[in-house]
Structure formats: C-alpha cells, structure tokens
Design a protein around this motif. Structure first.
Motif, short mmCIF file in Angstrom:
data_model
loop_
_atom_site.label_atom_id
_atom_site.label_comp_id
_atom_site.label_asym_id
_atom_site.label_seq_id
_atom_site.Cartn_x
_atom_site.Cartn_y
_atom_site.Cartn_z
N GLU A 1 -13.23 45.67 -22.24
CA GLU A 1 -11.80 46.09 -22.22
C GLU A 1 -11.37 47.24 -21.46
O GLU A 1 -10.34 47.36 -20.72
N ARG A 2 -12.44 48.27 -21.53
CA ARG A 2 -12.02 49.63 -20.89
C ARG A 2 -12.61 49.64 -19.58
O ARG A 2 -12.14 50.56 -18.76
N GLN A 3 -13.41 48.67 -19.04
CA GLN A 3 -13.92 48.53 -17.78
C GLN A 3 -12.70 48.09 -16.98
O GLN A 3 -11.83 47.07 -17.07
N MET A 4 -12.60 48.78 -15.79
CA MET A 4 -11.47 48.51 -14.69
C MET A 4 -11.77 47.55 -13.90
O MET A 4 -12.98 46.98 -13.81
N SER A 5 -10.74 47.02 -12.87
CA SER A 5 -11.01 45.92 -12.22
C SER A 5 -12.00 46.06 -11.07
O SER A 5 -12.51 45.25 -10.65
N ASN A 6 -12.17 47.35 -10.72
CA ASN A 6 -13.12 47.80 -9.75
C ASN A 6 -14.47 47.93 -10.26
O ASN A 6 -15.50 48.39 -9.45
N LEU B 1 -10.72 58.21 -20.22
CA LEU B 1 -9.93 57.89 -21.62
C LEU B 1 -9.34 56.49 -21.38
O LEU B 1 -8.79 56.21 -20.23
N ALA B 2 -8.94 55.60 -22.18
CA ALA B 2 -8.39 54.24 -21.92
C ALA B 2 -7.26 54.61 -21.19
O ALA B 2 -6.34 55.48 -21.62
N GLY B 3 -6.73 53.78 -20.14
CA GLY B 3 -5.49 54.06 -19.50
C GLY B 3 -5.54 54.95 -18.26
O GLY B 3 -4.56 55.02 -17.42
N GLY B 4 -6.81 55.78 -18.08
CA GLY B 4 -7.01 56.58 -17.22
C GLY B 4 -7.22 56.20 -15.97
O GLY B 4 -7.59 54.83 -15.77
N ARG B 5 -7.58 56.95 -14.97
CA ARG B 5 -8.07 56.49 -13.58
C ARG B 5 -9.70 56.39 -13.81
O ARG B 5 -10.43 56.99 -14.64
N ASP B 6 -10.40 55.33 -12.96
CA ASP B 6 -11.80 55.34 -12.95
C ASP B 6 -12.59 56.75 -12.61
O ASP B 6 -12.01 57.26 -11.82
N ASN B 7 -13.70 56.69 -13.06
CA ASN B 7 -14.32 58.05 -12.85
C ASN B 7 -15.84 57.75 -12.59
O ASN B 7 -16.47 57.03 -13.51
N VAL B 8 -16.62 58.31 -11.47
CA VAL B 8 -17.70 57.80 -11.23
C VAL B 8 -18.62 58.80 -12.11
O VAL B 8 -19.66 57.75 -12.50
#
Length: 228
Positions: free
Chosen positions: A26-31, A37-44
C-alpha cells in the motif's frame, strides 16, 4: 506461558506477515519507490533501506526468496533503485563535462555504495540493462577509493566485493582489522565516533562490522569478540 504460545502460533505469524506485506504494498508508489511517511514523496534512501531489510530477511531464511507475495514489491523497488542510480550517474557526467574534472577521479557517494550493497541480496533479480554502465562505474569507484571512506562505508564495500568474489575484499578486512581496538571488557570495537548521517551511526556501523567479519573473514572468534 500463554504469551509464548501466542508468539509462536503459526496462524498468527502468518496473519502478521500478510498484514506487513500488505502495508508495504500500500505504501509503495507507482514508480516503485517508498516515501518516508505515507502520502509523502518517494525517497531513495528509504527505499534502499526497506530493501536492505528485506534482503537481510532473505539472507536469514526468514522469508522465501521466491515469495510470490513480495515479487512485485521487490522487482518494482529494485527498478526504482536502478533508475535513481542512472539519474545520479548521468548528472555526475553532465557536471563533469560542464565544470571540468575527470570521471576517473573520486566521485564515490555513500548512497551509491549502499545501492551496490543492497543489490548483493537480490542477485536472483536481473537489473535493468540501462543501469549496467552506472553499476560498473560505481563498482570500479568502490574498488579504487574504498580506503578514503568512513568505516561504515568501508564495511559495505567489503561485503560488496566479497559477494562478488573480488580479492580486494581481503584488503578491506585487513585494513579494518588494523583500525580496530581490543580489550577484555569491550571485546573488539572501533572508535570513529558518530555523526548525523545514516552512515555515521555507531550501533549500525558495529552491526555491519559483525556481518562483514562473520561472512568475509569467516572468523568466529573475532565476530564473537565484536558481539561483546
């Protein structure tokens, strides 16, 4: 005794595992990346840190390497990591061309070393072909400039080289052994202090040293003294 029985209840363990995997999905983004944190930007780094922990679970046999429930999570996250490595590499090349310098000079960053370390747990997953040049470059940088890095990064490089059957790993282990301290009270330890960055934290650093010496040095006596 009732609590211990609950802890080892196989059905409960299976449910907890499924809930944990579902939360990851659920927390993994489409990229393919994960946010702090949930709802934030992806972070390497967050993504690589999650993958490092999954890698350790594979390594310990706590989860199956071909676990179908994790296949998409793992493959998408690794692709994201590959893509981010390529972005950093291309930016480095652009800056070198624009501002001068030589790609053979020391351009080794800790995040790219961490990438190479995490990838050693997932050799069963093919990297993206587009990342081949970048991976080869940073691996060569690690071989060449490992001695100029902090202890945590040197330990990561030692494991990277060892897991690729690279004889330079022996030099890394020897160097780290020479930098260590030893006493009856403290066992074997290092005294680099600590800093604000993830690769400057003393407990994490020491745990990584135990991993390196247990695996690459294959010296149980040294590893046991480090555990003190």
């Amino acid at each position: 005794k009732r609590n211990i029985a609950v802890l080892f209840d196989l059905n409960k363990l299976a449910d907890d595992r499924n809930v944990a995997i579902q939360k990851l999905a659920e927390r993994q983004m489409s990229n393919g990346g994960f946010p702090w944190l949930a709802g934030g930007r992806d972070n390497v780094y967050t993504t690589q840190n999650i993958m490092e922990n999954l890698g350790h679970l594979y390594h310990l046999g706590a989860i199956e390497i071909n676990d179908a429930a994790l296949t998409n999570i793992v493959s998408n996250a690794l692709k994201y990591m590959d893509d981010e490595l390529v972005i950093r590499y291309q930016k480095l090349k652009e800056n070198t061309n624009k501002y001068g310098g030589n790609m053979d000079d020391d351009h080794l960053d800790d995040l790219s070393v961490h990438y190479l370390y995490v990838k050693t747990f997932f050799k069963h997953v093919n990297a993206t072909p587009a990342s081949t040049e970048a991976r080869t470059y940073y691996y060569g940088q690690a071989q060449k400039y490992w001695l100029k890095r902090g202890l945590y990064t040197q330990a990561m490089i030692g494991l990277i080289l060892h897991r690729n059957d690279d004889k330079i790993a022996n030099n890394v282990v020897k160097s780290l052994r020479e930098k260590s301290f030893s006493s009856d009270e403290m066992g074997i330890y290092w005294n680099e202090g600590n800093g604000f960055y993830w690769h400057q934290l003393p407990i994490e650093r020491h745990a990584l040293m135990i991993e390196l010496f247990s695996e690459a040095a294959n010296n149980k006596d040294e590893a046991d003294k480090m555990k003190v």
